[in-house]
Scaffold this active site. Structure first.
Site, PDB file in Angstrom:
ATOM      1  N   HIS A  46       0.808  -1.224   0.000  1.00  0.00           N
ATOM      2  CA  HIS A  46       0.000   0.000   0.000  1.00  0.00           C
ATOM      3  C   HIS A  46       0.845   1.281   0.000  1.00  0.00           C
ATOM      4  O   HIS A  46       0.538   2.237   0.719  1.00  0.00           O
ATOM      5  CB  HIS A  46      -0.956  -0.003   1.188  1.00  0.00           C
ATOM      6  N   HIS A  75      -9.729   1.666   0.819  1.00  0.00           N
ATOM      7  CA  HIS A  75      -9.636   0.497   1.685  1.00  0.00           C
ATOM      8  C   HIS A  75     -10.712   0.535   2.773  1.00  0.00           C
ATOM      9  O   HIS A  75     -10.443   0.222   3.931  1.00  0.00           O
ATOM     10  CB  HIS A  75      -8.239   0.428   2.320  1.00  0.00           C
ATOM     11  N   TYR A 132     -13.631  -0.686   5.094  1.00  0.00           N
ATOM     12  CA  TYR A 132     -14.106  -1.957   5.652  1.00  0.00           C
ATOM     13  C   TYR A 132     -15.605  -1.842   5.896  1.00  0.00           C
ATOM     14  O   TYR A 132     -16.065  -0.920   6.576  1.00  0.00           O
ATOM     15  CB  TYR A 132     -13.418  -2.265   6.977  1.00  0.00           C
ATOM     16  N   GLN A 190      -9.462  -6.623  -5.013  1.00  0.00           N
ATOM     17  CA  GLN A 190      -8.991  -7.395  -3.879  1.00  0.00           C
ATOM     18  C   GLN A 190     -10.137  -7.551  -2.879  1.00  0.00           C
ATOM     19  O   GLN A 190     -10.779  -6.569  -2.483  1.00  0.00           O
ATOM     20  CB  GLN A 190      -7.816  -6.679  -3.199  1.00  0.00           C
ATOM     21  N   GLU A 207     -11.674  -3.885  -2.814  1.00  0.00           N
ATOM     22  CA  GLU A 207     -10.807  -2.813  -3.265  1.00  0.00           C
ATOM     23  C   GLU A 207     -10.560  -2.886  -4.777  1.00  0.00           C
ATOM     24  O   GLU A 207      -9.660  -3.604  -5.231  1.00  0.00           O
ATOM     25  CB  GLU A 207      -9.463  -2.900  -2.529  1.00  0.00           C
TER      26      GLU A 207
END
Length: 348
Positions: free
Chosen positions: A106, A176, A178, A285, A313
């Site tokens: 990242h 990213h 969640y 991802q 992602e």
């Protein structure tokens, strides 16, 4: 009609204010902050009308500054892994600081997630953040200028990443965030659909082997809706064992698309909250929060445990600079990098 209200989320240790902007429509409320150009909260109504924040993360800067999970952050310059942190461009080798075993993850030790972005504009249901990454930052060549625009219209939240460079470089941005559509607790009861025929198998360091592996007949087949927890701990699959769950890239094409394509549908059968995820990217991802270990305290002081969230992602393929058969991450002067991510929220 969408409102956009700017305030302050908190302060950095050096005293800098971190701006927060809340976008509110008739269906959704989303808060984004300048630290990491991050999606900090999304409030959605469930089937019974109850509203919950469905983004897993933190209530304050102290939690974010201590975080190592990239909660809600914009990821760059290069999302995901670069094997050994090294890559070649026009015959020259570049080295990114490794920060996960032998690899760079990242963007290295100080990626875009740790920057306080500038607020460039607020209004008309949108906010635009800007950031300059000077040449040599984390070993990457070229001065890179990036904008991240969050826009909310009715039940759709769109993130637009745009980047320009003044010398050849590589770029792979994503978000990213969640998700836990129940609000809190175990997210492995969520139902996931991904219309992908292949995924990228990896080695023990989560670097793709280079082969596009068919999903058919494997635990990676989400072409029909599947409850994530039904197979996430299937010890018969070596890929799941190595990653402690899902942490792989699914393949939707061989290049960035001029149009958006459907990458995933995530739904919580209990609350009825759901979204369809669309993007122009060829890969995505899927990470099942395998390394939340109960030591992190998130919103409301809740412990963040393995399986409590799902990250999806959209991006180019991991380790792209070192994999000749993968879509190119190269960005040259005069070109424009674009990644559009769109969440279409609904109820089931």
């Amino acid at each position: 009609m969408t409102d956009a209200v700017q305030g302050t989320f908190g302060r950095m240790p050096d005293g800098r204010q971190v701006a927060a902007v809340t976008l509110t429509s008739s269906a959704v409320s989303a808060t984004v902050i300048a630290y990491g150009a991050s999606l900090q909260a999304v409030h959605l109504a469930g089937r019974d009308g109850s509203v919950a924040d469905v983004v897993v993360g933190y209530d304050d800067m102290a939690g974010l500054l201590a975080d190592r999970s990239y909660c809600g952050s914009t990821i760059g310059r290069v999302a995901n892994r670069i094997a050994g942190g090294g890559f070649a461009l026009d015959g020259q080798r570049y080295q990114v600081p490794v920060n996960l075993g032998p690899n760079a993850l990242h963007g290295g030790t100080a990626g875009f997630d740790k920057a306080v972005w500038d607020v460039l504009g607020v209004g008309d249901g949108a906010v635009t953040f800007g950031h300059r990454s000077p040449a040599g930052t984390m070993g990457f060549p070229g001065n890179l200028d990036v904008t991240a625009t969050y826009r909310l219209v009715d039940d759709r939240l769109t993130i637009d990443y745009i980047a320009h460079i003044d010398a050849p470089t590589i770029v792979n941005l994503t978000n990213h965030v969640y998700w836990n559509l129940a609000g809190q607790g175990d997210a492995m009861g969520h139902r996931l659909t991904m219309p992908a025929q292949h995924y990228l198998a990896t080695d023990e360091h989560a670097i793709p082997t280079g082969e596009l592996t068919p999903v058919e007949g494997t635990v990676f087949d989400f072409r029909l809706p599947r409850i994530v927890g039904d197979r996430v701990r299937d010890s018969r699959d070596a890929q799941l064992v190595m990653a402690c769950g899902y942490d792989h890239n699914w393949v939707f094409g061989d290049a960035v698309s001029p149009d958006l394509r459907h990458l995933a549908t995530l739904a919580d059968p209990q609350s009825g909250r759901a979204f369809d995820l669309w993007s122009n990217q060829p890969g995505m991802q899927f990470y099942s929060s395998n390394f939340f270990n109960g030591t992190q305290r998130g919103k409301g002081g809740a412990l963040m445990r393995q399986g409590d969230a799902i990250a999806l992602e959209p991006q180019l393929f991991p380790d792209g600079p070192n994999q000749p058969g993968f879509p190119s991450m190269r960005l040259d002067p005069g070109e424009i990098y674009r990644n559009r991510i769109e969440y279409r929220f609904r109820q089931i």
